[in-house]
Design a protein around this motif. Structure first.
Motif, PDB file in Angstrom:
ATOM      1  N   UNK A 127       3.685  -7.401   6.023  1.00 39.21           N
ATOM      2  CA  UNK A 127       4.227  -7.674   4.927  1.00 39.21           C
ATOM      3  C   UNK A 127       5.354  -6.626   4.594  1.00 39.21           C
ATOM      4  N   UNK A 128       4.966  -5.425   4.028  1.00 38.37           N
ATOM      5  CA  UNK A 128       5.462  -3.948   3.878  1.00 38.37           C
ATOM      6  C   UNK A 128       6.824  -3.940   5.015  1.00 38.37           C
ATOM      7  N   UNK A 129       5.976  -3.479   5.888  1.00 37.94           N
ATOM      8  CA  UNK A 129       7.419  -3.542   7.183  1.00 37.94           C
ATOM      9  C   UNK A 129       8.000  -3.837   7.159  1.00 37.94           C
TER      10      UNK A 129
ATOM     11  N   UNK B 165      -0.094 -14.540   1.953  1.00 38.98           N
ATOM     12  CA  UNK B 165      -1.162 -13.968   0.016  1.00 38.98           C
ATOM     13  C   UNK B 165      -1.288 -13.241  -0.616  1.00 38.98           C
ATOM     14  N   UNK B 166      -1.558 -13.789  -1.871  1.00 39.56           N
ATOM     15  CA  UNK B 166      -1.467 -13.037  -3.169  1.00 39.56           C
ATOM     16  C   UNK B 166      -2.184 -11.191  -3.005  1.00 39.56           C
ATOM     17  N   UNK B 167      -3.445 -11.488  -2.213  1.00 41.76           N
ATOM     18  CA  UNK B 167      -4.163  -9.984  -1.909  1.00 41.76           C
ATOM     19  C   UNK B 167      -3.608  -9.262  -1.125  1.00 41.76           C
ATOM     20  N   UNK B 168      -3.301  -9.704   0.031  1.00 42.42           N
ATOM     21  CA  UNK B 168      -2.298  -9.131   0.548  1.00 42.42           C
ATOM     22  C   UNK B 168      -0.871  -8.280  -0.298  1.00 42.42           C
ATOM     23  N   UNK B 169      -0.559  -8.837  -0.703  1.00 45.06           N
ATOM     24  CA  UNK B 169       0.776  -8.585  -1.626  1.00 45.06           C
ATOM     25  C   UNK B 169       0.413  -7.641  -2.723  1.00 45.06           C
TER      26      UNK B 169
ATOM     27  N   UNK C 158       1.560  -3.858  -3.360  1.00 50.05           N
ATOM     28  CA  UNK C 158       2.662  -3.304  -4.286  1.00 50.05           C
ATOM     29  C   UNK C 158       1.168  -2.550  -4.716  1.00 50.05           C
ATOM     30  N   UNK C 159       0.586  -1.364  -4.728  1.00 48.90           N
ATOM     31  CA  UNK C 159       0.184  -0.293  -4.824  1.00 48.90           C
ATOM     32  C   UNK C 159       0.983   0.438  -5.507  1.00 48.90           C
ATOM     33  N   UNK C 160       0.309   1.622  -6.389  1.00 46.61           N
ATOM     34  CA  UNK C 160       0.929   3.058  -6.695  1.00 46.61           C
ATOM     35  C   UNK C 160       1.667   3.545  -5.848  1.00 46.61           C
ATOM     36  N   UNK C 161       2.024   4.075  -5.028  1.00 46.70           N
ATOM     37  CA  UNK C 161       3.096   4.590  -4.225  1.00 46.70           C
ATOM     38  C   UNK C 161       4.726   3.587  -4.020  1.00 46.70           C
ATOM     39  N   UNK C 162       4.454   1.943  -3.746  1.00 50.81           N
ATOM     40  CA  UNK C 162       4.804   1.211  -3.431  1.00 50.81           C
ATOM     41  C   UNK C 162       6.174   1.373  -5.145  1.00 50.81           C
TER      42      UNK C 162
ATOM     43  N   UNK D   4       6.424   7.559   2.563  1.00 52.62           N
ATOM     44  CA  UNK D   4       5.133   7.177   2.076  1.00 52.62           C
ATOM     45  C   UNK D   4       4.323   6.745   3.357  1.00 52.62           C
ATOM     46  N   UNK D   5       4.567   5.653   3.383  1.00 52.83           N
ATOM     47  CA  UNK D   5       4.031   4.845   4.450  1.00 52.83           C
ATOM     48  C   UNK D   5       4.371   4.866   6.187  1.00 52.83           C
TER      49      UNK D   5
END
Length: 134
Positions: free
Chosen positions: A7-9, A62-66, A70-74, A133-134
């Motif tokens: 998802x991030x990619x 899904x909500x868990x992966x999203x 969207x962590x602190x680095x995001x 960062x990623x």
């Protein structure tokens, strides 16, 4: 189902493409001295299509992966990109003031270039920060 890294990619790719469309539009406007060097709908459509793709990917992930994507680095990357976008947008005024005052560039061209450069600055700086960062 997409993982948080997929998802991030995908988000990175979509935002990067939208940023490149905005940058291309601004560069072409300045080179061609035309406020609409290509369809003026193109930057808007790339952003709207990107929004649709990201939301569709979020539904697939899904909500868990999203939430993981969207962590602190995001959030840090997004805040950094907002600062870069703000300062680039603000710096465009004095940068464009000289060519505008010397009639080297027309107001509609400057307006089109400054608007799309501001968007490109945010989008591309977010992608740059996210890739670092990623």
């Amino acid at each position: 189902m997409l993982s948080y890294s997929q998802f991030s990619m995908l988000r990175r790719i979509v935002l990067g493409l939208s940023g490149l469309v905005c940058l291309l539009y601004a560069v072409l406007a300045l080179i061609m001295r035309n406020p609409a060097p290509i369809s003026p709908w193109l930057p808007w459509m790339s952003g709207a299509l990107g929004l649709f793709v990201i939301f569709a990917a979020a539904r697939l992930a899904g909500p868990d992966q999203v939430r993981r994507a969207k962590d602190e680095l995001f959030r840090h990357d997004a805040q950094t990109a907002q600062r870069v976008g703000f300062w680039v947008a603000l710096s465009l005024y004095p940068i464009f003031a000289i060519p505008l005052s010397l009639d080297l560039i027309a107001w509609p061209v400057a307006f089109a270039a400054m608007g799309t450069l501001s968007a490109a600055a945010f989008l591309l700086s977010f992608v740059w920060c996210d890739m670092r960062g990623g």
